[in-house]
Motif scaffolding. Structure first.
Motif, mmCIF file in Angstrom:
data_model
loop_
_atom_site.group_PDB
_atom_site.id
_atom_site.type_symbol
_atom_site.label_atom_id
_atom_site.label_comp_id
_atom_site.label_asym_id
_atom_site.label_seq_id
_atom_site.Cartn_x
_atom_site.Cartn_y
_atom_site.Cartn_z
ATOM 1 N N PRO A 121 0.798 -1.231 0.000
ATOM 2 C CA PRO A 121 0.000 0.000 0.000
ATOM 3 C C PRO A 121 0.830 1.281 0.000
ATOM 4 N N GLU A 122 2.132 1.191 -0.295
ATOM 5 C CA GLU A 122 2.973 2.397 -0.191
ATOM 6 C C GLU A 122 2.454 3.526 -1.065
ATOM 7 N N ILE A 123 2.128 3.213 -2.332
ATOM 8 C CA ILE A 123 1.642 4.269 -3.225
ATOM 9 C C ILE A 123 0.281 4.779 -2.743
ATOM 10 N N LEU A 124 -0.562 3.916 -2.205
ATOM 11 C CA LEU A 124 -1.844 4.378 -1.668
ATOM 12 C C LEU A 124 -1.621 5.357 -0.519
ATOM 13 N N GLN A 125 -0.613 5.074 0.309
ATOM 14 C CA GLN A 125 -0.312 5.981 1.417
ATOM 15 C C GLN A 125 0.182 7.330 0.899
ATOM 16 N N VAL A 126 1.008 7.322 -0.140
ATOM 17 C CA VAL A 126 1.503 8.570 -0.726
ATOM 18 C C VAL A 126 0.351 9.367 -1.330
ATOM 19 N N LEU A 127 -0.533 8.695 -2.026
ATOM 20 C CA LEU A 127 -1.676 9.390 -2.621
ATOM 21 C C LEU A 127 -2.564 10.010 -1.543
ATOM 22 N N ARG A 128 -2.681 9.332 -0.417
ATOM 23 C CA ARG A 128 -3.497 9.875 0.680
ATOM 24 C C ARG A 128 -2.801 11.050 1.372
ATOM 25 N N ASN A 129 -1.539 10.925 1.702
ATOM 26 C CA ASN A 129 -0.867 11.912 2.532
ATOM 27 C C ASN A 129 -0.290 13.078 1.732
ATOM 28 N N GLU A 130 0.232 12.809 0.542
ATOM 29 C CA GLU A 130 0.943 13.847 -0.205
ATOM 30 C C GLU A 130 0.141 14.417 -1.376
ATOM 31 N N GLU A 131 -0.774 13.624 -1.952
ATOM 32 C CA GLU A 131 -1.539 14.092 -3.121
ATOM 33 C C GLU A 131 -2.993 14.395 -2.792
ATOM 34 N N GLN A 132 -3.360 14.326 -1.499
ATOM 35 C CA GLN A 132 -4.667 14.765 -1.002
ATOM 36 C C GLN A 132 -5.851 13.932 -1.495
ATOM 37 N N PHE A 133 -5.629 12.674 -1.796
ATOM 38 C CA PHE A 133 -6.752 11.793 -2.136
ATOM 39 C C PHE A 133 -7.282 11.206 -0.830
ATOM 40 N N ASP A 134 -8.150 11.988 -0.210
ATOM 41 C CA ASP A 134 -8.567 11.706 1.161
ATOM 42 C C ASP A 134 -9.804 10.821 1.259
ATOM 43 N N TYR A 135 -10.335 10.348 0.138
ATOM 44 C CA TYR A 135 -11.551 9.531 0.178
ATOM 45 C C TYR A 135 -11.398 8.334 -0.755
ATOM 46 N N CYS A 136 -11.555 7.135 -0.214
ATOM 47 C CA CYS A 136 -11.582 5.924 -1.044
ATOM 48 C C CYS A 136 -13.047 5.624 -1.374
ATOM 49 N N VAL A 137 -13.412 5.862 -2.625
ATOM 50 C CA VAL A 137 -14.808 5.698 -3.049
ATOM 51 C C VAL A 137 -15.215 4.230 -3.042
ATOM 52 N N ASP A 138 -14.326 3.359 -3.545
ATOM 53 C CA ASP A 138 -14.699 1.952 -3.668
ATOM 54 C C ASP A 138 -13.443 1.119 -3.876
ATOM 55 N N ILE A 139 -13.572 -0.158 -3.520
ATOM 56 C CA ILE A 139 -12.578 -1.173 -3.869
ATOM 57 C C ILE A 139 -13.352 -2.301 -4.534
ATOM 58 N N THR A 140 -12.885 -2.737 -5.691
ATOM 59 C CA THR A 140 -13.566 -3.825 -6.392
ATOM 60 C C THR A 140 -12.523 -4.668 -7.119
ATOM 61 N N ALA A 141 -12.994 -5.678 -7.815
ATOM 62 C CA ALA A 141 -12.092 -6.591 -8.521
ATOM 63 C C ALA A 141 -12.765 -7.077 -9.800
#
Length: 247
Positions: A121-141
């Protein structure tokens, strides 16, 4: 000596003109017209219908009649749209840190990046903390049973400050797991449980990795392509509902 005087001629029938020098008697009931023409009292035969016209025969050496034109063939279908490279200042920063570990693309206006599984999840953490993507709309497959890495797992993220939506996608084989995103977005708790329930994909570190839609003892995962549309867990239905089929 017999009288040689001839008996007078019989008078003509009533209605018939007497013969004169310029109008002799005519036998057979044919009357002489004053103009000298002869008219018959017999009625003329009724007119017969004209015979249908016979189509003209083809003449040797004459050009053949052109055949009816065939309908024009349908135009070829336009080529389907394909993903194109996606570039932005954020992508430039991520590429500078992770290089070929991410592949940024855009498809019909939707921006996404294909990320190596080892970077989740490293890139997910960067997107949350540094790129301000503060909401996960959905997870699917999505399940591709004929592929070596059978599953695409997708995170749909939204940034309120930037008013921007992106997708992060990674591929895993059947039986592989992924790190949980609950420490990054608390709401992914229920989203990851749904992916587990429908596809059988587990998330390491999840606080309560169990089904969310189907009963805990249910067998199989309904959104996998190898799970038939009418398939069900007959054993669970019979034990828990007391019937042979839940259909």
């Amino acid at each position: 000596m017999p009288d040689e005087t001839k008996s007078p001629a019989s008078p003509p029938p009533e209605g018939e003109p007497k013969p004169t020098a310029d109008r002799p008697a005519t036998p057979g009931g044919v009357k002489a017209a004053s103009s000298g023409s002869v008219q018959s009292e017999t009625k003329p035969a009724p007119d017969k219908p004209a015979a249908p016209a016979t189509p003209p025969k083809a003449v040797a050496g004459a050009p053949a009649t052109p055949a009816a034109a065939k309908p024009a063939a349908a135009p070829p279908k336009p080529a389907a749209p394909v993903p194109t490279p996606w570039d932005s200042p954020m992508i430039a920063r991520l590429k500078g840190n992770y290089g070929s570990g991410i592949e940024p693309l855009t498809y019909l206006g939707q921006n996404y990046m294909v990320v190596d599984r080892s970077l989740i999840p490293e890139i997910l953490q960067v997107l949350r903390n540094e790129e301000q993507f503060d909401y996960c709309v959905d997870i699917t497959a999505v399940h591709y049973p004929k592929r070596e890495k059978q599953f695409d797992v997708l995170w749909i993220l939204y940034s309120f400050p930037r008013n921007e939506r992106i997708r992060v996608k990674t591929q895993i084989a059947d039986g592989q797991t992924l790190p949980s995103s609950v420490p990054i977005w608390a709401t992914t708790n229920w989203l990851e449980r749904e992916v587990f329930d429908m596809f059988g994909i587990s998330f390491d570190g999840h606080p309560d990795m169990k089904r969310i839609l189907l009963p805990d003892g249910w067998k199989g995962h309904p959104l996998r392509k190898d799970y038939g549309i009418l398939q069900q867990d007959n054993e669970w239905v019979q034990i828990n509902l007391g019937i042979e089929s839940g259909q």
